[in-house]
Design an enzyme around this catalytic site. Sequence first.
Site, PDB file in Angstrom:
ATOM      1  N   CYS A  78     -10.843  24.537 -12.955  1.00 41.99           N
ATOM      2  CA  CYS A  78      -9.644  25.345 -13.141  1.00 41.99           C
ATOM      3  C   CYS A  78      -8.427  24.422 -13.218  1.00 41.99           C
ATOM      4  O   CYS A  78      -8.293  23.482 -12.430  1.00 41.99           O
ATOM      5  CB  CYS A  78      -9.535  26.358 -12.011  1.00 41.99           C
ATOM      6  SG  CYS A  78      -8.127  26.174 -10.943  1.00 41.99           S
ATOM      7  N   GLU A  79      -7.585  24.683 -14.190  1.00 39.51           N
ATOM      8  CA  GLU A  79      -6.464  23.767 -14.410  1.00 39.51           C
ATOM      9  C   GLU A  79      -5.350  23.953 -13.375  1.00 39.51           C
ATOM     10  O   GLU A  79      -4.452  23.135 -13.285  1.00 39.51           O
ATOM     11  CB  GLU A  79      -5.900  23.939 -15.824  1.00 39.51           C
ATOM     12  CG  GLU A  79      -5.199  25.247 -16.090  1.00 39.51           C
ATOM     13  CD  GLU A  79      -4.747  25.350 -17.547  1.00 39.51           C
ATOM     14  OE1 GLU A  79      -5.221  24.572 -18.385  1.00 39.51           O
ATOM     15  OE2 GLU A  79      -3.927  26.237 -17.824  1.00 39.51           O
ATOM     16  N   HIS A  80      -5.404  25.016 -12.604  1.00 37.15           N
ATOM     17  CA  HIS A  80      -4.366  25.229 -11.597  1.00 37.15           C
ATOM     18  C   HIS A  80      -4.641  24.462 -10.310  1.00 37.15           C
ATOM     19  O   HIS A  80      -3.717  24.118  -9.591  1.00 37.15           O
ATOM     20  CB  HIS A  80      -4.220  26.721 -11.285  1.00 37.15           C
ATOM     21  CG  HIS A  80      -3.925  27.533 -12.498  1.00 37.15           C
ATOM     22  ND1 HIS A  80      -4.623  28.666 -12.848  1.00 37.15           N
ATOM     23  CD2 HIS A  80      -3.012  27.334 -13.472  1.00 37.15           C
ATOM     24  CE1 HIS A  80      -4.150  29.144 -13.976  1.00 37.15           C
ATOM     25  NE2 HIS A  80      -3.179  28.356 -14.381  1.00 37.15           N
ATOM     26  N   HIS A  81      -5.925  24.255 -10.008  1.00 32.08           N
ATOM     27  CA  HIS A  81      -6.269  23.600  -8.745  1.00 32.08           C
ATOM     28  C   HIS A  81      -7.194  22.392  -8.915  1.00 32.08           C
ATOM     29  O   HIS A  81      -7.476  21.703  -7.944  1.00 32.08           O
ATOM     30  CB  HIS A  81      -6.940  24.604  -7.798  1.00 32.08           C
ATOM     31  CG  HIS A  81      -6.094  25.806  -7.496  1.00 32.08           C
ATOM     32  ND1 HIS A  81      -6.179  26.974  -8.223  1.00 32.08           N
ATOM     33  CD2 HIS A  81      -5.135  26.003  -6.576  1.00 32.08           C
ATOM     34  CE1 HIS A  81      -5.299  27.842  -7.747  1.00 32.08           C
ATOM     35  NE2 HIS A  81      -4.656  27.290  -6.753  1.00 32.08           N
ATOM     36  N   GLN A 119     -10.565  30.307 -17.539  1.00 30.67           N
ATOM     37  CA  GLN A 119     -11.772  30.906 -18.130  1.00 30.67           C
ATOM     38  C   GLN A 119     -11.455  31.700 -19.401  1.00 30.67           C
ATOM     39  O   GLN A 119     -12.240  31.743 -20.339  1.00 30.67           O
ATOM     40  CB  GLN A 119     -12.453  31.799 -17.081  1.00 30.67           C
ATOM     41  CG  GLN A 119     -13.823  32.296 -17.531  1.00 30.67           C
ATOM     42  CD  GLN A 119     -14.496  33.143 -16.469  1.00 30.67           C
ATOM     43  OE1 GLN A 119     -14.517  32.769 -15.297  1.00 30.67           O
ATOM     44  NE2 GLN A 119     -15.040  34.283 -16.862  1.00 30.67           N
ATOM     45  N   HIS A 147     -15.106  31.292  -9.127  1.00 26.53           N
ATOM     46  CA  HIS A 147     -14.017  30.327  -9.044  1.00 26.53           C
ATOM     47  C   HIS A 147     -13.871  29.827  -7.611  1.00 26.53           C
ATOM     48  O   HIS A 147     -13.457  30.573  -6.729  1.00 26.53           O
ATOM     49  CB  HIS A 147     -12.714  30.971  -9.531  1.00 26.53           C
ATOM     50  CG  HIS A 147     -12.732  31.252 -11.005  1.00 26.53           C
ATOM     51  ND1 HIS A 147     -11.870  30.646 -11.887  1.00 26.53           N
ATOM     52  CD2 HIS A 147     -13.540  32.040 -11.750  1.00 26.53           C
ATOM     53  CE1 HIS A 147     -12.130  31.062 -13.122  1.00 26.53           C
ATOM     54  NE2 HIS A 147     -13.137  31.915 -13.061  1.00 26.53           N
ATOM     55  N   CYS A 149     -11.773  27.910  -6.440  1.00 29.33           N
ATOM     56  CA  CYS A 149     -10.385  27.876  -5.957  1.00 29.33           C
ATOM     57  C   CYS A 149     -10.023  29.198  -5.288  1.00 29.33           C
ATOM     58  O   CYS A 149      -9.160  29.234  -4.417  1.00 29.33           O
ATOM     59  CB  CYS A 149      -9.420  27.537  -7.086  1.00 29.33           C
ATOM     60  SG  CYS A 149      -9.285  28.759  -8.388  1.00 29.33           S
TER      61      CYS A 149
HETATM   62 ZN    ZN Z   1      -7.631  27.775  -9.579  1.00 26.86          ZN
END
Ligand code: ZN
Length: 187
Positions: A78-81, A119, A147, A149
Amino acid sequence: MTNNYDKLESLTSELLQLIGEDINRDGLIKTPMRVAKAWDYFSQGYRTKIDDVINNAIFTENCKDMIVVRDIEFFSLCEHHMIPFFGRAHVGYLPDGKIIGLSKIPRIVDMFSRRLQVQERLTDEIANTIQKTLNPIGVAVVMEGRHLCMQMRGVEKQNSLASTSAMLGQFRKSAETRAEFLSIISK
Ligand code: ZN
């Protein structure tokens, strides 16, 4: 392979120190090297060309029926975490004179998975690539992912599954085509 191996190693050492670790203890001596290697692999998708993945495995075939490859395992980040999400992808298309070698479909999924992703975009990129490559009557991609995260940080229920889909052409236009695909992948 990335050219930045050494930098990845030194960044990992720094990260270990910042989180309070002793980088000289036995178990961690080789960790920066392993992490650099792992990230090189996780990010391969940035350095892979679609033509090399497909490698001319496109064939002229007068087949008109739906082709489905289901339960393709995928692992992405995931690009956020920068934490993994993973699960299964199901890909279908309705050919219009051209088909692709079946083994290439999981490789397309891998190529786009080995990048930082959300995703939703991953699903779209797989569908659009097949659309562009084969110009079929339609393409459908459904992905189901867990996920970490969300799960590790306790935001969501532990068993929640994120489902995303991309429907192009006939799969978007016709509820019947969509239903046929969904019934095949839910068996
Ligand atoms: Zn994430």
